[in-house]
Design a protein around this motif. Structure first.
Motif, PDB file in Angstrom:
ATOM      1  N   ASN A   1       0.896  -1.074   0.160  1.00 30.61           N
ATOM      2  CA  ASN A   1       0.006   0.065   0.011  1.00 30.61           C
ATOM      3  C   ASN A   1       0.740   1.389  -0.046  1.00 30.61           C
ATOM      4  OD1 ASN A   1       0.721   0.276   2.519  1.00 30.61           O
ATOM      5  ND2 ASN A   1      -1.185   0.070   3.460  1.00 30.61           N
ATOM      6  N   SER A   2       2.064   1.182  -0.069  1.00 32.87           N
ATOM      7  CA  SER A   2       3.075   2.375  -0.283  1.00 32.87           C
ATOM      8  C   SER A   2       2.944   3.425   0.815  1.00 32.87           C
ATOM      9  CB  SER A   2       2.770   3.218  -1.724  1.00 32.87           C
ATOM     10  OG  SER A   2       2.745   2.150  -2.703  1.00 32.87           O
ATOM     11  N   THR A   3       3.041   2.635   1.917  1.00 31.71           N
ATOM     12  CA  THR A   3       3.091   3.427   3.123  1.00 31.71           C
ATOM     13  C   THR A   3       4.198   2.978   3.971  1.00 31.71           C
ATOM     14  OG1 THR A   3       1.768   1.909   4.571  1.00 31.71           O
ATOM     15  CG2 THR A   3       0.431   3.795   3.362  1.00 31.71           C
ATOM     16  N   GLY A   4       4.585   3.694   5.005  1.00 38.40           N
ATOM     17  CA  GLY A   4       5.525   3.522   5.760  1.00 38.40           C
ATOM     18  C   GLY A   4       5.773   4.453   7.103  1.00 38.40           C
ATOM     19  N   THR A   5       6.781   4.053   8.017  1.00 35.28           N
ATOM     20  CA  THR A   5       7.076   4.946   9.073  1.00 35.28           C
ATOM     21  C   THR A   5       8.583   4.915   9.282  1.00 35.28           C
ATOM     22  OG1 THR A   5       7.249   3.004  10.671  1.00 35.28           O
ATOM     23  CG2 THR A   5       4.937   4.310  10.052  1.00 35.28           C
TER      24      THR A   5
ATOM     25  N   ARG B   1       4.034   8.223   3.009  1.00 41.17           N
ATOM     26  CA  ARG B   1       3.661   7.226   1.664  1.00 41.17           C
ATOM     27  C   ARG B   1       4.808   7.427   0.684  1.00 41.17           C
ATOM     28  NH1 ARG B   1      -0.071  10.311  -0.165  1.00 41.17           N
ATOM     29  NH2 ARG B   1      -1.800   9.576   1.326  1.00 41.17           N
ATOM     30  N   TRP B   2       5.074   6.516   0.177  1.00 43.50           N
ATOM     31  CA  TRP B   2       6.271   6.379  -0.777  1.00 43.50           C
ATOM     32  C   TRP B   2       6.040   5.811  -2.202  1.00 43.50           C
ATOM     33  CZ3 TRP B   2       8.839   1.817  -2.353  1.00 43.50           C
ATOM     34  CH2 TRP B   2       8.375   0.690  -1.604  1.00 43.50           C
TER      35      TRP B   2
ATOM     36  N   ASP C   1      -1.550   9.349  10.766  1.00 44.45           N
ATOM     37  CA  ASP C   1      -1.453   7.944  11.124  1.00 44.45           C
ATOM     38  C   ASP C   1      -2.680   7.000  10.601  1.00 44.45           C
ATOM     39  OD1 ASP C   1      -3.462   9.080  12.840  1.00 44.45           O
ATOM     40  OD2 ASP C   1      -2.712   8.117  14.827  1.00 44.45           O
ATOM     41  N   LYS C   2      -3.596   8.042   9.987  1.00 43.08           N
ATOM     42  CA  LYS C   2      -4.722   7.389   9.228  1.00 43.08           C
ATOM     43  C   LYS C   2      -4.273   7.299   7.579  1.00 43.08           C
ATOM     44  CE  LYS C   2      -8.179   8.784  12.633  1.00 43.08           C
ATOM     45  NZ  LYS C   2      -8.622   7.548  13.266  1.00 43.08           N
ATOM     46  N   LYS C   3      -3.049   7.620   7.211  1.00 44.41           N
ATOM     47  CA  LYS C   3      -2.835   7.502   6.064  1.00 44.41           C
ATOM     48  C   LYS C   3      -3.247   8.802   5.106  1.00 44.41           C
ATOM     49  CE  LYS C   3      -0.803   3.456   7.337  1.00 44.41           C
ATOM     50  NZ  LYS C   3      -0.318   3.805   8.464  1.00 44.41           N
TER      51      LYS C   3
END
Length: 160
Positions: A71-75, A91-92, A113-115
């Protein structure tokens, strides 16, 4: 006939927007946990840089990063107690420049935190300079004294 035309249009759009095999492979390789070990520069000297408009390069050292490719997300988590610690969400994307070049634009955009995007028109475009199963280098080029200046973020894979 009208249904066939719409089906062909949708199929064409789907194929033209899909990722190449090289991009899929790169995304799969990036997926997972990483540690940012060091920040280096292509120029000699001592520099006081802030990365991603967040904290100093020193604060980023030993930070923990997580990239989720589906989903192209990260932290990333800043751990240095002398810095503004905590988890940041983003998002990346890693998009190949040209066909089968193996050279990638790497983009990062901060989210909550909810993208959801924190700022609509703010993000970072960098280059994915090196990637294998255990090492990654992402380079941000900025202007310094009127010339391009590269900031290299050097990662190793972790098993967190």
């Amino acid at each position: 006939m009208k249904k066939l035309g719409i089906t062909l249009l949708v199929a064409t759009l789907f194929v033209s927007c899909s990722l190449s095999k090289v991009e899929k492979s790169a995304r799969k390789t990036v997926d997972g946990n990483w540690q940012l070990n060091s920040v280096t520069y292509d120029e000699k000297g001592v520099f006081n840089t802030h990365l991603l408009n967040d904290v100093t390069a020193t604060c980023f050292e030993n930070s923990q990063w997580f990239f989720r490719s589906n989903n192209s997300t990260g932290t990333y988590n800043i751990l240095d107690s002398d810095c503004s610690t905590g988890v940041r969400n983003f998002r990346w994307a890693a998009n190949e420049i040209g066909k089968d070049s193996g050279v990638f634009d790497f983009t990062l955009k901060f989210t909550d935190d909810k993208k959801k995007d924190i700022e609509k028109n703010t993000g970072y475009r960098m280059n994915l300079k090196y990637l294998d199963d255990n090492h990654m280098q992402i380079t941000q080029t900025i202007q310094f004294e009127g010339k391009p200046f590269n900031i290299n973020m050097n990662f190793t894979r972790t098993t967190l």
